[in-house]
Design a protein around this motif. Sequence first.
Motif, short mmCIF file in Angstrom:
data_model
loop_
_atom_site.label_atom_id
_atom_site.label_comp_id
_atom_site.label_asym_id
_atom_site.label_seq_id
_atom_site.Cartn_x
_atom_site.Cartn_y
_atom_site.Cartn_z
N ALA A 28 32.56 -50.60 -2.74
CA ALA A 28 31.60 -50.61 -3.86
C ALA A 28 30.57 -49.52 -3.63
CB ALA A 28 30.87 -51.96 -3.92
N SER A 53 32.83 -52.67 11.91
CA SER A 53 33.05 -51.22 12.05
C SER A 53 32.14 -50.63 13.11
CB SER A 53 32.76 -50.53 10.72
OG SER A 53 33.68 -50.89 9.75
N ARG A 57 25.27 -44.48 12.30
CA ARG A 57 23.96 -44.62 11.64
C ARG A 57 23.08 -45.60 12.43
NH1 ARG A 57 22.66 -49.14 9.14
NH2 ARG A 57 24.04 -50.11 7.60
N TYR A 69 27.55 -54.15 12.60
CA TYR A 69 28.25 -52.93 13.05
C TYR A 69 28.18 -52.88 14.57
CZ TYR A 69 28.12 -50.64 8.41
OH TYR A 69 28.31 -50.30 7.09
N GLU A 88 41.10 -46.18 10.69
CA GLU A 88 40.65 -45.08 9.84
C GLU A 88 39.20 -44.82 10.20
OE1 GLU A 88 38.08 -45.18 7.34
OE2 GLU A 88 37.61 -47.17 8.06
N VAL A 92 30.47 -40.94 5.62
CA VAL A 92 29.97 -41.49 4.35
C VAL A 92 28.47 -41.22 4.28
CG1 VAL A 92 29.87 -43.53 2.86
CG2 VAL A 92 31.65 -43.39 4.62
N TYR A 97 31.67 -43.56 10.10
CA TYR A 97 32.02 -44.98 10.15
C TYR A 97 33.50 -45.10 10.50
CZ TYR A 97 27.80 -45.69 7.26
OH TYR A 97 26.53 -45.71 6.77
N GLY A 98 33.87 -46.07 11.35
CA GLY A 98 35.28 -46.23 11.70
C GLY A 98 35.67 -47.69 11.86
N THR A 99 36.90 -47.98 11.43
CA THR A 99 37.45 -49.35 11.53
C THR A 99 38.32 -49.46 12.78
OG1 THR A 99 37.60 -49.38 9.12
CG2 THR A 99 38.83 -51.09 10.29
N ASP A 117 34.94 -54.03 4.95
CA ASP A 117 33.95 -53.46 4.02
C ASP A 117 33.91 -51.97 4.31
OD1 ASP A 117 31.56 -52.34 3.12
OD2 ASP A 117 30.34 -54.08 3.59
N GLY A 122 38.11 -44.33 3.18
CA GLY A 122 38.70 -45.16 4.23
C GLY A 122 39.82 -46.04 3.68
P1 5GP Z 1 26.02 -48.80 4.87
O1 5GP Z 1 25.48 -47.69 5.71
O2 5GP Z 1 25.25 -48.99 3.57
O3 5GP Z 1 26.21 -50.08 5.64
O4 5GP Z 1 27.51 -48.38 4.43
C1 5GP Z 1 27.72 -47.15 3.75
C2 5GP Z 1 29.15 -47.08 3.31
O5 5GP Z 1 30.03 -46.99 4.45
C3 5GP Z 1 29.63 -48.28 2.50
O6 5GP Z 1 30.35 -47.79 1.39
C4 5GP Z 1 30.56 -49.01 3.44
O7 5GP Z 1 31.59 -49.70 2.76
C5 5GP Z 1 31.13 -47.84 4.24
N1 5GP Z 1 31.71 -48.24 5.53
C6 5GP Z 1 31.27 -49.19 6.39
N2 5GP Z 1 32.09 -49.28 7.44
C7 5GP Z 1 33.09 -48.38 7.25
C8 5GP Z 1 34.27 -48.00 7.99
O8 5GP Z 1 34.57 -48.51 9.06
N3 5GP Z 1 35.03 -47.02 7.45
C9 5GP Z 1 34.74 -46.40 6.27
N4 5GP Z 1 35.56 -45.47 5.81
N5 5GP Z 1 33.65 -46.74 5.54
C10 5GP Z 1 32.83 -47.70 6.02
#
Ligand code: 5GP
Length: 223
Positions: A28, A53, A57, A69, A88, A92, A97-99, A117, A122
């Motif tokens: 989203a 993840s 940040r 996180y 992946e 962003v 960010y990584g899963t 999420d 990703g």
């Molecule tokens: P936030 O910093 O607001 O928590 O997340 C920013 C964006 O990074 C969001 O769109 C969230 O879904 C995305 N995000 C969070 N974890 C991961 C991840 O592990 N991989 C990817 N590709 N996006 C992520």
Amino acid sequence: MSLTYEKGFGFEGEMKERGIGLIFIISAPSGTGKTTLVREVIHRLPGLQFSVSFTTRLPRPDERDGMDYHFVSHSAFQKMVERNEFLEWAEVLGNRYGTPRPDFKKMELEGLDLILDIDTQGAKKVTKEIAQPVMIYLLPPCLRVLRERLINRGVDSLERVKFRLSHARKDMEEAYGYHYVIVNDTLEDALEKLKSIIIAERCRKGKNEILEANMKQWEEKDG
Ligand code: 5GP
Ligand code: ADP
């Protein structure tokens, strides 16, 4: 996918109670309510686990390391990339960010589904790595509400809110490639839809196992 059946004909009732090793991706525009919704659905529906993840940040005031996180340095993240430890990863809005790779065996054994999420870049990468993740895109009711939610969340400067909103429009175009779209207007309504999708997907993907369990029972009764 393999399951153990203790309840035979009543097994489909268990779809509300346990996962079957499925991956649910939820994406989203930032500020729509993903985090809120995911926390709530995990609380209300058994058998769902949040994929934590790794990110470069900094934590927000209410975030806990290892729960929301894994907060890591740029060099630690880079080492994980080089060791191929991510399912992946993506950059962003200026952070990485990584899963982590899911442990599918453990998920099946423990009756868990995983909820990711992650952003739309990703999500695309995950579809190339694993079979049939269920992709759900969450939409804000409108741009004005999204702006209000970002401002009310109170973690971004007005400049940063503008930056997130300019990114949101383009991001939403990716929603056409998802299996489901949910509008997060009232939280209860969005939650009900998300729960229904998860239960329906468990029933759909667990169909063969339910049939086999039923057949076996028939054979046992006949014999
Ligand atoms: P936030 O910093 O607001 O928590 O997340 C920013 C964006 O990074 C969001 O769109 C969230 O879904 C995305 N995000 C969070 N974890 C991961 C991840 O592990 N991989 C990817 N590709 N996006 C992520
Ligand atoms: P995301 O994870 O998508 O960036 P959050 O879950 O952090 O978004 O939500 C952003 C803000 O919007 C938070 O202050 C949250 O409490 C609020 N919020 C989320 N869903 C709703 C909703 N359905 N109605 C009103 N406010 C909401």
